[in-house]
Motif scaffolding. Structure first.
Motif, short mmCIF file in Angstrom:
data_model
loop_
_atom_site.label_atom_id
_atom_site.label_comp_id
_atom_site.label_asym_id
_atom_site.label_seq_id
_atom_site.Cartn_x
_atom_site.Cartn_y
_atom_site.Cartn_z
N ILE A 26 8.97 -8.46 -9.50
CA ILE A 26 9.01 -6.59 -10.77
C ILE A 26 10.41 -6.41 -10.55
CG2 ILE A 26 6.32 -5.78 -11.11
CD1 ILE A 26 6.85 -4.00 -8.78
N GLN A 27 10.47 -5.36 -11.22
CA GLN A 27 12.09 -4.70 -11.41
C GLN A 27 12.31 -3.47 -10.87
OE1 GLN A 27 15.33 -6.57 -14.84
NE2 GLN A 27 12.89 -6.98 -15.52
N ASN A 28 13.28 -3.34 -9.70
CA ASN A 28 13.22 -1.55 -9.50
C ASN A 28 12.60 -1.36 -8.44
OD1 ASN A 28 15.47 -1.70 -12.18
ND2 ASN A 28 13.75 -0.91 -13.70
N LEU A 29 11.97 -2.19 -8.01
CA LEU A 29 10.79 -1.66 -6.85
C LEU A 29 11.61 -1.25 -5.60
CD1 LEU A 29 8.12 -1.23 -5.55
CD2 LEU A 29 8.36 -3.65 -4.60
N LYS A 30 11.98 -0.04 -4.73
CA LYS A 30 12.99 0.47 -4.35
C LYS A 30 11.93 0.82 -3.15
CE LYS A 30 14.32 3.37 -7.19
NZ LYS A 30 13.22 2.80 -8.36
N CYS A 31 11.07 1.94 -2.40
CA CYS A 31 11.05 2.01 -1.53
C CYS A 31 9.36 3.04 -1.32
CB CYS A 31 11.46 3.08 -1.08
SG CYS A 31 10.84 4.52 -2.87
N GLY A 32 8.98 3.07 -0.01
CA GLY A 32 8.18 3.22 -0.37
C GLY A 32 7.21 4.30 -1.01
N GLY A 33 7.56 4.93 -1.99
CA GLY A 33 6.80 6.06 -2.79
C GLY A 33 7.29 4.87 -4.03
N CYS A 34 7.66 4.10 -4.96
CA CYS A 34 7.63 3.10 -5.46
C CYS A 34 5.93 2.63 -5.25
CB CYS A 34 8.78 2.24 -5.88
SG CYS A 34 10.29 2.64 -5.98
N ALA A 35 5.68 2.09 -4.19
CA ALA A 35 5.11 0.82 -3.84
C ALA A 35 3.63 2.24 -4.02
CB ALA A 35 4.79 0.94 -1.99
N HIS A 36 3.73 3.61 -4.07
CA HIS A 36 2.59 4.72 -3.92
C HIS A 36 2.18 4.70 -5.16
CE1 HIS A 36 0.77 8.10 -3.74
NE2 HIS A 36 0.00 7.83 -2.67
N THR A 37 3.39 5.15 -6.07
CA THR A 37 2.82 4.74 -7.83
C THR A 37 1.88 3.83 -8.05
OG1 THR A 37 4.68 6.70 -7.46
CG2 THR A 37 4.15 5.94 -9.74
N ILE A 38 3.11 3.06 -7.35
CA ILE A 38 1.96 2.12 -8.01
C ILE A 38 0.84 1.25 -7.71
CG2 ILE A 38 2.23 -0.74 -8.07
CD1 ILE A 38 5.06 -0.39 -8.59
N THR A 39 0.75 1.32 -6.59
CA THR A 39 -0.05 0.70 -5.94
C THR A 39 -1.96 2.10 -6.88
OG1 THR A 39 -0.02 0.18 -4.13
CG2 THR A 39 -2.56 0.94 -3.36
N SER A 40 -1.01 3.08 -6.45
CA SER A 40 -2.36 4.37 -7.33
C SER A 40 -2.58 3.86 -8.87
CB SER A 40 -2.47 5.92 -6.59
OG SER A 40 -0.70 6.39 -7.73
N ARG A 41 -1.78 3.98 -9.88
CA ARG A 41 -1.78 3.71 -10.94
C ARG A 41 -2.36 2.61 -11.25
NH1 ARG A 41 1.14 7.32 -14.27
NH2 ARG A 41 -0.06 6.50 -16.01
N LEU A 42 -1.94 1.27 -10.54
CA LEU A 42 -2.80 0.26 -10.61
C LEU A 42 -3.86 0.60 -10.30
CD1 LEU A 42 -0.62 -2.26 -10.20
CD2 LEU A 42 -1.50 -1.81 -12.75
N SER A 43 -4.85 0.64 -9.61
CA SER A 43 -6.05 0.74 -8.26
C SER A 43 -7.37 1.98 -9.73
CB SER A 43 -6.04 1.58 -7.27
OG SER A 43 -5.45 0.37 -6.73
#
Length: 89
Positions: free
Chosen positions: A7-24
């Motif tokens: 994916i594009q625009n991935l920057k940090c743990g905040g991004c990872a947290h949003t992606i993980t929680s929303r996809l889950s």
């Protein structure tokens, strides 16, 4: 089935947290793992519709798949998603 999407625009743990929680939150998606070093997200999914819903959500959040159109609006959305992820982590 399992997939890994660059994916594009991935920057940090905040991004990872949003992606993980929303996809889950999506039905038939589990084991979501975000790899910031390789700009990838991996997860298990049930069928092609589920995979399409997941990639659409990633794009909506500002993290389009590599090679997908990445206009400034998606980049801006990723910054918002990142900030939300930092506040909620």
């Amino acid at each position: 089935m399992n997939t890994t999407i660059e994916i594009q625009n991935l920057k940090c743990g905040g991004c990872a947290h949003t992606i993980t929680s929303r996809l889950s939150e999506l039905d038939n998606i589990d084991n979501v793992l975000v790899d910031n070093d390789n700009n990838t997200v991996s997860f298990n999914y049930k069928n092609e519709d589920t995979l399409n819903n997941a990639t659409a959500l990633l794009s909506k959040l500002g993290y389009p798949a590599a090679g997908e159109n990445n206009p400034i609006t998606k980049k801006a959305k990723s910054f918002v998603s990142c900030a939300v992820g930092r506040m909620n982590s």
